[in-house]
Design a protein around this motif. Structure first.
Motif, PDB file in Angstrom:
ATOM      1  N   GLY A 284       1.071  -1.267   0.062  1.00 58.72           N
ATOM      2  CA  GLY A 284      -0.034  -0.020  -0.022  1.00 58.72           C
ATOM      3  C   GLY A 284       0.893   1.231   0.092  1.00 58.72           C
ATOM      4  O   GLY A 284       2.253   1.105   0.023  1.00 58.72           O
TER       5      GLY A 284
ATOM      6  N   ASP B  91      -3.655  -5.481   1.049  1.00 56.27           N
ATOM      7  CA  ASP B  91      -3.584  -4.022   1.160  1.00 56.27           C
ATOM      8  C   ASP B  91      -3.697  -3.591   2.561  1.00 56.27           C
ATOM      9  O   ASP B  91      -4.177  -4.155   3.159  1.00 56.27           O
ATOM     10  N   SER B  92      -2.752  -2.568   2.724  1.00 53.76           N
ATOM     11  CA  SER B  92      -2.408  -2.185   4.021  1.00 53.76           C
ATOM     12  C   SER B  92      -3.852  -1.735   4.711  1.00 53.76           C
ATOM     13  O   SER B  92      -3.876  -1.689   6.139  1.00 53.76           O
ATOM     14  N   ARG B  93      -4.572  -1.063   4.091  1.00 50.48           N
ATOM     15  CA  ARG B  93      -5.990  -0.270   4.411  1.00 50.48           C
ATOM     16  C   ARG B  93      -7.043  -1.670   4.886  1.00 50.48           C
ATOM     17  O   ARG B  93      -7.696  -1.409   5.834  1.00 50.48           O
ATOM     18  N   ASP B  94      -6.848  -2.840   4.410  1.00 50.84           N
ATOM     19  CA  ASP B  94      -7.723  -3.809   4.571  1.00 50.84           C
ATOM     20  C   ASP B  94      -7.172  -4.415   5.881  1.00 50.84           C
ATOM     21  O   ASP B  94      -7.979  -4.980   6.641  1.00 50.84           O
TER      22      ASP B  94
ATOM     23  N   PRO C  24      -5.104 -11.163  -2.191  1.00 48.79           N
ATOM     24  CA  PRO C  24      -6.009 -10.385  -2.381  1.00 48.79           C
ATOM     25  C   PRO C  24      -7.542 -11.142  -2.376  1.00 48.79           C
ATOM     26  O   PRO C  24      -7.342 -12.205  -2.009  1.00 48.79           O
TER      27      PRO C  24
ATOM     28  N   THR D 267      -9.917  -5.684  -0.766  1.00 47.15           N
ATOM     29  CA  THR D 267      -9.578  -4.619  -1.857  1.00 47.15           C
ATOM     30  C   THR D 267      -9.193  -5.224  -3.131  1.00 47.15           C
ATOM     31  O   THR D 267      -8.061  -6.129  -3.088  1.00 47.15           O
TER      32      THR D 267
ATOM     33  N   THR E  92      -5.260  -1.209  -5.290  1.00 50.00           N
ATOM     34  CA  THR E  92      -4.103  -1.496  -4.387  1.00 50.00           C
ATOM     35  C   THR E  92      -2.801  -0.761  -5.572  1.00 50.00           C
ATOM     36  O   THR E  92      -1.993   0.033  -5.049  1.00 50.00           O
TER      37      THR E  92
ATOM     38  N   ASP F 218      -3.222   2.879  -6.506  1.00 53.12           N
ATOM     39  CA  ASP F 218      -3.011   3.645  -5.454  1.00 53.12           C
ATOM     40  C   ASP F 218      -1.463   3.705  -5.138  1.00 53.12           C
ATOM     41  O   ASP F 218      -1.131   4.839  -4.711  1.00 53.12           O
TER      42      ASP F 218
END
Length: 316
Positions: free
Chosen positions: A159, A194-197, A219, A279, A284, A287
């Protein structure tokens, strides 16, 4: 919710802190104060140093949860827990897939896969000790907090703000297009989260006050290394031709190339059931590409330079 993040200004901790703030939590950061001074200017910061054992700043205050992304050796975790005592609710320890045994592991292994024996007689981090030291940390957190302990074992996390360069290398390389040298098999499975996940998952575990051990892998759909490069190219609007190559000497930990394929096939079933989001890999990649370009695409510490890759392709 009042959340203490042990190490929250670089990548995983930073992303978790961002998500906690987005959800309206009150966040406190504990770090050394050497980096990330421009991140979260309005957040309370407690300064200490895990390497010297300076956890004095944690001896006052009370939090509903602590998220530990900075514990690599048992001393780090033990001194943090000693300082915090019972003034925290849940203790979430961010561990690693490196805790697992390297042999006798089948594909899609779950959280009950045998771990490596714990190590406590060294603080030197290497390929041989990193996982066993994390095992010892896990054991200490569970012994101290019992049902208030939660262990999260991420795979490869990617990410914006990723300092490892592993996923960023392939994103940047795919964006250039053309013939892409792949020093491995295109059908190697890879799991990139994904780091946000990961951050959203940690917050879900805290909201549910959920104990246990969880893989954090992505993923959403299984992907091979070749498929990952192609997905990165589509996200960048470029076209690539993947060229498998053999080289006599490959730099250590070349981005995402791993000979031990079972380590790239952990089951996400338990985490998905507990709320781990997914995500799409293309999102990913897009971004990370946008972040990398915004920072000026500095030299990467992993992978080949354009000149090195050209020499490899010329000899293939």
């Amino acid at each position: 919710m009042r959340i203490l993040v042990l190490g929250g200004t670089r990548f995983v901790g930073r992303t978790i802190a961002e998500e906690a703030l987005r959800q309206g939590s009150e966040v406190t950061l504990f770090h050394r104060g050497r980096t990330g001074g421009d991140v979260f200017p309005d957040v309370l910061r407690l300064v200490g140093d895990r390497d010297t054992g300076d956890y004095a700043a944690l001896r006052q205050g009370r939090w509903d949860a602590v998220v530990d992304v900075s514990g690599f050796v048992p001393r780090h975790v033990g001194q943090a827990m000693d300082a915090l005592g019972d003034r925290v609710g849940r203790y979430v320890f961010i561990s690693s897939h490196a805790v697992y045994a390297r042999t006798g592991v089948g594909p899609d292994s779950d959280e009950d896969t045998p771990r490596r024996p714990p190590v406590r007689d060294t603080e030197e981090l290497s390929d041989d000790t990193y996982g066993p030291l994390k095992v010892a940390c896990e054991d200490d957190v569970t012994a101290r907090y019992g049902s208030r302990a939660t262990i999260v074992r991420p795979g490869k996390v990617a990410g914006p703000h990723d300092p490892s360069d592993a996923f960023t290398y392939w994103v940047r390389r795919a964006a250039r297009g053309g013939r892409v040298a792949l020093p491995g098999r295109p059908d190697q499975p890879v799991q990139v989260l994904d780091s946000r996940d990961l951050a959203r998952f940690v917050m879900r575990l805290l909201a549910d006050d959920r104990p246990g051990v969880f893989h954090a892998v992505g993923p959403a759909e299984p992907v091979t290394l070749g498929g990952l490069v192609e997905t990165c190219a589509r996200a960048a609007g470029s076209e690539v031709e993947i060229v498998p190559v053999e080289v006599e000497s490959l730099p250590p930990l070349f981005p995402l190339i791993r000979p031990n394929w079972p380590s790239q096939q952990r089951s996400p079933a338990r985490a998905r059931a507990a709320g781990l989001p997914a995500t799409p890999l293309a999102v990913t990649a897009a971004d990370v590409l946008a972040w990398d370009r915004a920072r000026g695409e500095p030299p990467l510490g992993k992978g080949w330079s354009a000149q090195e890759e050209a020499r490899v392709l010329a000899g293939s």
